[in-house]
Design an enzyme around this catalytic site. Sequence first.
Site, PDB file in Angstrom:
ATOM      1  N   LEU A   1       0.806  -1.223   0.000  1.00  0.00           N
ATOM      2  CA  LEU A   1       0.000   0.000   0.000  1.00  0.00           C
ATOM      3  C   LEU A   1       0.837   1.270   0.000  1.00  0.00           C
ATOM      4  O   LEU A   1       0.299   2.354  -0.199  1.00  0.00           O
ATOM      5  CB  LEU A   1      -0.949  -0.013   1.205  1.00  0.00           C
TER       6      LEU A   1
ATOM      7  N   SER B   1      -5.173   5.116  16.168  1.00  0.00           N
ATOM      8  CA  SER B   1      -4.511   4.614  17.383  1.00  0.00           C
ATOM      9  C   SER B   1      -4.623   5.647  18.491  1.00  0.00           C
ATOM     10  O   SER B   1      -4.615   6.855  18.233  1.00  0.00           O
ATOM     11  CB  SER B   1      -3.029   4.341  17.116  1.00  0.00           C
TER      12      SER B   1
ATOM     13  N   GLN C   1       3.419   8.732  22.427  1.00  0.00           N
ATOM     14  CA  GLN C   1       4.048   7.514  22.940  1.00  0.00           C
ATOM     15  C   GLN C   1       5.517   7.753  23.241  1.00  0.00           C
ATOM     16  O   GLN C   1       6.115   7.129  24.098  1.00  0.00           O
ATOM     17  CB  GLN C   1       3.880   6.372  21.922  1.00  0.00           C
TER      18      GLN C   1
ATOM     19  N   TYR D   1       4.307   7.746  13.145  1.00  0.00           N
ATOM     20  CA  TYR D   1       3.064   7.023  13.461  1.00  0.00           C
ATOM     21  C   TYR D   1       2.060   7.956  14.126  1.00  0.00           C
ATOM     22  O   TYR D   1       0.877   7.970  13.772  1.00  0.00           O
ATOM     23  CB  TYR D   1       3.417   5.856  14.371  1.00  0.00           C
TER      24      TYR D   1
ATOM     25  N   LYS E   1      -1.592   8.883  12.613  1.00  0.00           N
ATOM     26  CA  LYS E   1      -2.862   8.565  13.272  1.00  0.00           C
ATOM     27  C   LYS E   1      -3.640   9.845  13.587  1.00  0.00           C
ATOM     28  O   LYS E   1      -4.863   9.865  13.503  1.00  0.00           O
ATOM     29  CB  LYS E   1      -2.608   7.736  14.531  1.00  0.00           C
TER      30      LYS E   1
ATOM     31  N   THR F   1      -3.177  -9.068  19.895  1.00  0.00           N
ATOM     32  CA  THR F   1      -3.026  -9.682  18.565  1.00  0.00           C
ATOM     33  C   THR F   1      -1.780 -10.564  18.619  1.00  0.00           C
ATOM     34  O   THR F   1      -0.952 -10.421  19.532  1.00  0.00           O
ATOM     35  CB  THR F   1      -2.791  -8.603  17.488  1.00  0.00           C
TER      36      THR F   1
HETATM   37  P1  NAP Z   1      -0.691  -6.386  12.389  1.00  0.00           P
HETATM   38  O1  NAP Z   1      -1.028  -7.579  13.186  1.00  0.00           O
HETATM   39  O2  NAP Z   1       0.721  -6.093  12.059  1.00  0.00           O
HETATM   40  O3  NAP Z   1      -1.507  -6.405  11.038  1.00  0.00           O
HETATM   41  C1  NAP Z   1      -1.343  -5.383  10.080  1.00  0.00           C
HETATM   42  C2  NAP Z   1      -1.760  -5.899   8.731  1.00  0.00           C
HETATM   43  O4  NAP Z   1      -1.561  -4.867   7.757  1.00  0.00           O
HETATM   44  C3  NAP Z   1      -0.942  -7.081   8.311  1.00  0.00           C
HETATM   45  O5  NAP Z   1      -1.800  -8.014   7.687  1.00  0.00           O
HETATM   46  C4  NAP Z   1       0.068  -6.471   7.322  1.00  0.00           C
HETATM   47  O6  NAP Z   1       0.408  -7.498   6.431  1.00  0.00           O
HETATM   48  C5  NAP Z   1      -0.758  -5.359   6.682  1.00  0.00           C
HETATM   49  N1  NAP Z   1       0.068  -4.269   6.148  1.00  0.00           N
HETATM   50  C6  NAP Z   1       0.840  -3.418   6.873  1.00  0.00           C
HETATM   51  N2  NAP Z   1       1.453  -2.559   6.052  1.00  0.00           N
HETATM   52  C7  NAP Z   1       1.069  -2.891   4.791  1.00  0.00           C
HETATM   53  C8  NAP Z   1       1.396  -2.372   3.506  1.00  0.00           C
HETATM   54  N3  NAP Z   1       2.240  -1.354   3.336  1.00  0.00           N
HETATM   55  N4  NAP Z   1       0.802  -2.923   2.435  1.00  0.00           N
HETATM   56  C9  NAP Z   1      -0.050  -3.954   2.580  1.00  0.00           C
HETATM   57  N5  NAP Z   1      -0.381  -4.486   3.767  1.00  0.00           N
HETATM   58  C10 NAP Z   1       0.185  -3.958   4.859  1.00  0.00           C
HETATM   59  O7  NAP Z   1      -1.245  -5.058  13.117  1.00  0.00           O
HETATM   60  P2  NAP Z   1      -2.539  -4.812  14.056  1.00  0.00           P
HETATM   61  O8  NAP Z   1      -2.060  -4.700  15.450  1.00  0.00           O
HETATM   62  O9  NAP Z   1      -3.628  -5.734  13.718  1.00  0.00           O
HETATM   63  O10 NAP Z   1      -2.887  -3.329  13.596  1.00  0.00           O
HETATM   64  C11 NAP Z   1      -3.936  -3.032  12.703  1.00  0.00           C
HETATM   65  C12 NAP Z   1      -4.247  -1.544  12.821  1.00  0.00           C
HETATM   66  O11 NAP Z   1      -4.603  -1.251  14.168  1.00  0.00           O
HETATM   67  C13 NAP Z   1      -3.053  -0.640  12.478  1.00  0.00           C
HETATM   68  O12 NAP Z   1      -3.493   0.493  11.773  1.00  0.00           O
HETATM   69  C14 NAP Z   1      -2.513  -0.241  13.846  1.00  0.00           C
HETATM   70  O13 NAP Z   1      -1.877   1.003  13.821  1.00  0.00           O
HETATM   71  C15 NAP Z   1      -3.814  -0.168  14.644  1.00  0.00           C
HETATM   72  N6  NAP Z   1      -3.601  -0.295  16.106  1.00  0.00           N
HETATM   73  C16 NAP Z   1      -3.357  -1.498  16.703  1.00  0.00           C
HETATM   74  C17 NAP Z   1      -3.191  -1.566  18.088  1.00  0.00           C
HETATM   75  C18 NAP Z   1      -2.975  -2.868  18.821  1.00  0.00           C
HETATM   76  O14 NAP Z   1      -2.926  -2.853  20.057  1.00  0.00           O
HETATM   77  N7  NAP Z   1      -2.859  -4.005  18.139  1.00  0.00           N
HETATM   78  C19 NAP Z   1      -3.244  -0.394  18.853  1.00  0.00           C
HETATM   79  C20 NAP Z   1      -3.486   0.805  18.206  1.00  0.00           C
HETATM   80  C21 NAP Z   1      -3.679   0.845  16.836  1.00  0.00           C
HETATM   81  P3  NAP Z   1       1.855  -7.698   5.800  1.00  0.00           P
HETATM   82  O15 NAP Z   1       2.843  -7.016   6.698  1.00  0.00           O
HETATM   83  O16 NAP Z   1       2.039  -9.154   5.761  1.00  0.00           O
HETATM   84  O17 NAP Z   1       1.673  -7.064   4.504  1.00  0.00           O
END
Ligand code: NAP
Length: 269
Positions: free
Chosen positions: A65, A141, A148, A154, A158, A189
């Site tokens: 992306l 986020s 942070q 980041y 956000k 996660t």
């Molecule tokens: P994750 O487990 O790393 O999953 C992120 C997904 O996005 C993966 O499938 C990754 O796949 C894909 N991705 C990332 N960059 C990409 C790119 N440039 N092109 C295509 N695919 C891409 O992360 P998550 O924790 O579920 O986070 C999801 C969202 O929630 C994010 O926006 C994150 O900032 C937000 N968030 C999460 C938390 C938390 O506690 N988990 C807290 C605050 C915010 P590949 O790398 O394999 O492509």
Amino acid sequence: MDLGLDGKVALITGGSKGIGEAITRTFLAEGAHVANVNRSTTEGEALAAEYAAKGQRCKFIQGDLTRMEDCQRAVQTTLDEFGQIDTLVNNAGVNDGVSLTDGPQAFLESLQRNLVHYYAMVHYALDALKSSSGAIINISSKVAATGQGGTSGYAASKGGINGMTREWALDLAADNIRVNTVVPAETWTPLYAALIDQSSDPTAARRQIEDLIPLGKRFTTAQEIADMVVFLSSQRSLHTTGQIHYVDGGYTHLDRKYTSGSNRIDLSK
Ligand code: NAP
């Protein structure tokens, strides 16, 4: 509650892992079709095969992306496959720790990873979303609200997503397109589990974070984020737009002096 999502089409970025995977599975559970864009292929292809075996469509689109041509191709591939887009979920992102000391080029690259594709996906999907009177859900986020430390790119991304949510809600209200953001704080996660596992005492590290989460003293589940995303996409949410929804067990906003561990003030005494 019937969400009315049967046969609708959701285009999800990063729908193979973590929060995105929960969003993908929840749309499919509601009878929607999903198009899922990711860089990595293994998990996305496995999801596609798993749901194909059940007679459901979870189209995997390989793409990075940060490349605008991949964003455009993801939208076009979704339209070629399904003929419509009812919901766009901008979810992909990474807390990449680009700090004040890393310099402008690294900062720009962080924006490419976390912010620019949110705009690009909406830009390329706009005509389709107008045709469907669709919905846009962005994943932000808590870092935009709390900071942070050491992660300027980041945090800016956000914060930008939150700002664009209001901007697009206004832009697109006349087209009946609703725009909302869901904000996770501490969501469990596989990636988060792996990070905790790197600490010297993972159980203590997990408890330390959980103690800061007022509701239930536990991490938010990816399912709880997904449920909000899918509800906001649905016909049961038709008068909600431009909102930033914190699904975080009260982590971001509730007063810590009444909620957290040894510092807790007990007003009953
Ligand atoms: P994750 O487990 O790393 O999953 C992120 C997904 O996005 C993966 O499938 C990754 O796949 C894909 N991705 C990332 N960059 C990409 C790119 N440039 N092109 C295509 N695919 C891409 O992360 P998550 O924790 O579920 O986070 C999801 C969202 O929630 C994010 O926006 C994150 O900032 C937000 N968030 C999460 C938390 C938390 O506690 N988990 C807290 C605050 C915010 P590949 O790398 O394999 O492509």
